[in-house]
Design a protein around this motif. Structure first.
Motif, short mmCIF file in Angstrom:
data_model
loop_
_atom_site.label_atom_id
_atom_site.label_comp_id
_atom_site.label_asym_id
_atom_site.label_seq_id
_atom_site.Cartn_x
_atom_site.Cartn_y
_atom_site.Cartn_z
N VAL A 34 36.21 56.44 49.37
CA VAL A 34 36.69 55.91 50.88
C VAL A 34 37.21 57.21 51.41
CG1 VAL A 34 37.70 54.46 52.13
CG2 VAL A 34 36.78 53.65 49.95
N TYR A 35 36.72 57.53 52.57
CA TYR A 35 37.36 58.70 53.43
C TYR A 35 37.95 58.28 54.35
CZ TYR A 35 34.75 62.16 50.68
OH TYR A 35 34.26 63.02 49.62
N TYR A 36 39.29 58.32 54.76
CA TYR A 36 40.21 58.10 55.78
C TYR A 36 40.49 59.13 56.71
CZ TYR A 36 41.05 53.96 52.60
OH TYR A 36 40.68 53.09 51.88
N CYS A 37 40.49 58.88 57.95
CA CYS A 37 40.86 59.89 59.05
C CYS A 37 42.38 59.76 59.16
CB CYS A 37 40.16 59.69 60.31
SG CYS A 37 40.61 60.62 61.65
N ASN A 38 43.10 60.68 59.16
CA ASN A 38 44.50 60.62 59.68
C ASN A 38 44.69 61.66 60.79
OD1 ASN A 38 47.44 62.15 59.24
ND2 ASN A 38 47.78 60.22 58.45
N ALA A 39 45.51 61.24 61.74
CA ALA A 39 46.05 62.04 63.11
C ALA A 39 47.43 61.91 63.05
CB ALA A 39 45.20 61.69 64.24
N GLU A 40 48.20 63.33 63.53
CA GLU A 40 49.47 63.27 64.13
C GLU A 40 49.41 62.90 65.38
OE1 GLU A 40 52.89 65.85 62.51
OE2 GLU A 40 52.46 66.61 64.24
N VAL A 41 49.98 61.87 66.19
CA VAL A 41 49.74 61.67 67.45
C VAL A 41 51.29 61.57 68.24
CG1 VAL A 41 48.76 60.14 69.30
CG2 VAL A 41 47.58 60.63 67.33
N ILE A 42 51.18 61.96 69.27
CA ILE A 42 52.42 61.63 70.29
C ILE A 42 52.14 60.67 71.34
CG2 ILE A 42 54.13 62.41 72.01
CD1 ILE A 42 53.93 65.21 70.52
N PRO A 43 52.13 59.34 71.01
CA PRO A 43 51.96 58.52 72.10
C PRO A 43 52.69 58.53 73.54
CG PRO A 43 52.70 57.29 70.13
CD PRO A 43 53.13 58.72 69.89
N THR A 44 51.84 58.20 74.51
CA THR A 44 52.45 58.17 75.76
C THR A 44 53.76 57.38 76.03
OG1 THR A 44 50.31 58.38 76.70
CG2 THR A 44 52.24 57.78 78.04
N GLY A 45 54.80 57.89 76.37
CA GLY A 45 55.84 57.12 76.65
C GLY A 45 57.21 57.30 75.41
N TRP A 46 56.59 57.96 74.57
CA TRP A 46 57.46 58.34 73.15
C TRP A 46 58.32 59.58 73.12
CZ3 TRP A 46 57.38 55.51 68.23
CH2 TRP A 46 56.89 54.11 68.56
N GLY A 47 58.44 60.33 74.32
CA GLY A 47 58.94 61.86 74.40
C GLY A 47 58.04 62.45 73.57
N LEU A 48 58.78 63.27 72.47
CA LEU A 48 57.86 64.08 71.60
C LEU A 48 58.17 63.67 70.27
CD1 LEU A 48 59.08 67.68 73.02
CD2 LEU A 48 57.09 66.62 73.68
N THR A 49 58.14 62.26 69.86
CA THR A 49 58.32 61.83 68.77
C THR A 49 56.67 61.61 68.18
OG1 THR A 49 60.15 60.67 69.01
CG2 THR A 49 58.73 60.06 67.18
N ALA A 50 56.33 62.18 67.28
CA ALA A 50 54.95 62.19 66.86
C ALA A 50 54.91 61.00 65.62
CB ALA A 50 54.33 63.46 66.18
N MET A 51 53.74 60.31 65.53
CA MET A 51 53.40 59.33 64.52
C MET A 51 52.30 59.71 63.88
SD MET A 51 55.92 57.12 65.12
CE MET A 51 55.36 55.20 64.54
#
Length: 122
Positions: free
Chosen positions: A92-109
């Motif tokens: 099973v292949y999974y995609c992963n992304a490090e994203v800064i959501p809008t309104g979260w400052g510069l905190t990446a999830m």
């Protein structure tokens, strides 16, 4: 909210090719690194390849020269072109992304896709 939607898995014979796609959508300020992981039967999840926002790439040794990761920054999409597939690429292949959501400052999830099955028969 951020979602990753994958597509492109399937079943092929050894030596065949598949192309996986993964698009990040939602309230996104910026997408940093994106990557693909896989989990084979009875195995732990492992990194297959990743790509930085500046397009620097990294591959696990077993796929070097066979797989190519690329991205379309305008559409927050990452691709994995898989050639010369082997039975041990099954999983099973999974995609992963490090994203800064809008309104979260510069905190990446980190976000994960739902997974797509790749089966390679000998």
């Amino acid at each position: 909210q951020v979602q990753l939607v994958e597509s492109g898995g399937g079943s092929v014979q050894a030596g065949g090719s598949l192309r996986l796609s993964c698009q990040a959508s939602g309230t996104i300020f910026r997408v940093n690194a994106m990557g693909w992981y896989r989990q084979g039967p009875g195995k732990q999840r492992e990194l297959v390849a990743d790509i930085a926002s500046g397009s620097t790439t990294n591959y696990v040794a077993s796929v070097q020269g066979r797989f190519t990761i690329s991205r379309d920054n305008a559409n927050n999409t990452v691709y994995l072109q898989m050639n010369m597939l082997r039975p041990d690429d099954t999983g099973v292949y999974y995609c992963n992304a490090e994203v800064i959501p809008t309104g979260w400052g510069l905190t990446a999830m980190h976000y994960w896709g739902q997974g797509t099955q790749v089966t390679v028969s000998s």
